[in-house]
Design an enzyme around this catalytic site. Structure first.
Site, PDB file in Angstrom:
ATOM      1  N   ILE A   1     -12.178   0.164  -4.170  1.00  0.00           N
ATOM      2  CA  ILE A   1     -11.550  -0.357  -2.947  1.00  0.00           C
ATOM      3  C   ILE A   1     -11.745   0.615  -1.786  1.00  0.00           C
ATOM      4  CG2 ILE A   1      -9.383  -1.145  -1.887  1.00  0.00           C
ATOM      5  CD1 ILE A   1     -10.603  -3.082  -4.028  1.00  0.00           C
TER       6      ILE A   1
ATOM      7  N   ARG B   1      -6.086  17.635  -3.566  1.00  0.00           N
ATOM      8  CA  ARG B   1      -5.398  16.888  -4.629  1.00  0.00           C
ATOM      9  C   ARG B   1      -4.007  16.425  -4.215  1.00  0.00           C
ATOM     10  NH1 ARG B   1      -6.697  17.755 -10.638  1.00  0.00           N
ATOM     11  NH2 ARG B   1      -8.873  18.341 -10.570  1.00  0.00           N
TER      12      ARG B   1
ATOM     13  N   SER C   1      -1.608  -7.236  -4.540  1.00  0.00           N
ATOM     14  CA  SER C   1      -2.826  -7.174  -5.361  1.00  0.00           C
ATOM     15  C   SER C   1      -3.831  -8.215  -4.881  1.00  0.00           C
ATOM     16  CB  SER C   1      -2.486  -7.439  -6.827  1.00  0.00           C
ATOM     17  OG  SER C   1      -2.199  -8.819  -7.011  1.00  0.00           O
ATOM     18  N   CYS C   2      -5.062  -8.093  -5.355  1.00  0.00           N
ATOM     19  CA  CYS C   2      -6.093  -9.071  -4.992  1.00  0.00           C
ATOM     20  C   CYS C   2      -5.684 -10.466  -5.462  1.00  0.00           C
ATOM     21  CB  CYS C   2      -7.438  -8.684  -5.596  1.00  0.00           C
ATOM     22  SG  CYS C   2      -7.390  -8.334  -7.366  1.00  0.00           S
TER      23      CYS C   2
ATOM     24  N   THR D   1      -0.140  -9.750 -15.808  1.00  0.00           N
ATOM     25  CA  THR D   1      -0.306  -9.523 -14.367  1.00  0.00           C
ATOM     26  C   THR D   1       1.018  -9.810 -13.683  1.00  0.00           C
ATOM     27  OG1 THR D   1      -1.386 -10.246 -12.324  1.00  0.00           O
ATOM     28  CG2 THR D   1      -1.235 -11.884 -14.059  1.00  0.00           C
ATOM     29  N   GLY D   2       1.338  -8.991 -12.704  1.00  0.00           N
ATOM     30  CA  GLY D   2       2.569  -9.229 -11.945  1.00  0.00           C
ATOM     31  C   GLY D   2       2.320 -10.079 -10.711  1.00  0.00           C
TER      32      GLY D   2
ATOM     33  N   ASN E   1     -12.496 -10.342  -5.711  1.00  0.00           N
ATOM     34  CA  ASN E   1     -11.339  -9.454  -5.859  1.00  0.00           C
ATOM     35  C   ASN E   1     -11.569  -8.069  -5.256  1.00  0.00           C
ATOM     36  OD1 ASN E   1     -12.837 -10.015  -8.596  1.00  0.00           O
ATOM     37  ND2 ASN E   1     -12.289  -7.839  -8.668  1.00  0.00           N
TER      38      ASN E   1
END
EC number: 1.2.1.12
Length: 337
Positions: free
Chosen positions: A14, A82, A153-154, A213-214, A318
């Site tokens: 992404i 980091r 999300s996608c 999946t949520g 996606n």
């Protein structure tokens, strides 16, 4: 308004595609990228060549030095830090940071970017506590005092516009969603350990893998009127990009499949133009690689049992569609300031 200056944390699938979207936009300027795990030289290679989306053809990309990439004449600062608190976004001029590591997905962790001078953070993943926005569905609820947001999300970006059109026109009593989803980086090339999700540890390119999946429940967060009315699951399948949502719903109002098609077509040409698509051709998944829309309704693939019970099918790239929405959400936030 000047260009919207963005930084990207995490140069994975992404992150790199958001960079491609930004570099092709007139109103958005990519000023910095942070990734502690790859060298600047390797970054140029990863950006330039992409198995799914092809070679980068829009400008030359080269190393100016180990802290700067040149896209044509456009310099982009590179950090390898980091700890997100220590990334000097302010020095680079990045007002909006795309958090695309997949690691800092809750509000507190993502807020670390603000300490380095970022003004707003967009998480490119669902978040348990940051407000979620889906462009075309609920971005109008965003207010300028909110500094940390999630682009969901996608799959939620594919499902929510479709569910909104159906609910606005016919009312949804309840529904189940299945996404037939391309493989992603979290999966295994060959069978390997995955203690939290045993099936998820099986070889991605050789199996159809049921998964959780949520995405459907998350629709209830962006469309509160559907809260508790949708749930769903996922099948991971051996393709590298493009997924498809199958939404099966019971509607309050009687509607023929033709009525539903008309409503979706009207939305795709009106309010949801550029977000929702509508196709009547006999297409397959690879036909949608590089499609920037969130949700492309396949009129021929759906089917109705009766006037209250219908299965709807909608495609999405996606990777590319979602990355475009990340940038669209930033545009909307910038307008709201």
């Amino acid at each position: 308004m000047g260009k919207i200056k963005i930084g990207i944390n995490g140069f994975g699938r992404i992150g790199r595609l958001v960079a491609r979207v930004a570099l092709q936009s007139d109103d958005v300027e990519l000023v910095a990228v942070n990734d502690p795990f790859i060298t600047t030289e390797y970054m140029t290679y990863m950006f330039k060549y992409d198995t799914v989306h092809g070679h980068w053809k829009h400008s030359d990309i080269k190393l100016k030095d180990d802290k700067t990439l040149l896209f044509g004449e456009k310099p982009v600062t590179v950090f390898g830090v980091r700890n997100p608190e220590e990334i000097p976004w302010g020095e680079a001029g990045a007002d909006y940071v795309v958090e695309s590591t997949g690691v800092f997905t809750d509000k507190d962790k993502a807020a670390a970017h603000l300490k380095g001078g970022a003004k707003k953070v967009v998480i490119s993943a669902p978040s348990k506590d940051a407000p979620m926005f889906v462009v075309g569905v609920n971005e109008d609820k965003y207010t300028s005092d909110v500094n940390i947001v999630s682009n969901a999300s996608c799959t939620t970006n594919c499902l929510a516009p479709l569910a909104k059109v159906i609910n606005d026109n016919f009312g949804i009593i309840e529904g189940l969603m299945t996404t037939v989803h391309a493989i992603t980086a979290t999966q295994k090339t060959v069978d390997g350990p995955s203690s939290k999700d045993w099936r998820g540890g099986r070889a991605a390119s050789f199996n159809i893998i049921p998964s959780s999946t949520g995405a459907a429940k998350a629709v209830g967060k962006v469309l509160p009127e559907l809260n508790g009315k949708l749930t769903g699951m996922s099948f991971r399948v051996p393709t590298v990009d493009v997924s498809v949502v199958d939404l099966t719903v019971r509607t309050e109002k009687a509607a023929s499949y033709d009525d539903i098609k008309k409503a979706i077509k009207a939305a795709s040409e009106g309010k949801l133009k550029g977000i929702m698509g509508y196709v009547e051709e006999d297409l397959v998944s690879t036909d949608f690689v590089g499609d920037s829309r969130s949700s492309i309704f396949d009129a021929k693939a759906g089917i109705a049992l009766n006037d209250h019970f219908v299965k709807l099918v909608s495609w999405y790239d996606n990777e590319w569609g979602y990355s475009n929405r990340v940038v669209d959400l930033i545009r909307h936030m910038a307008k709201t300031q």
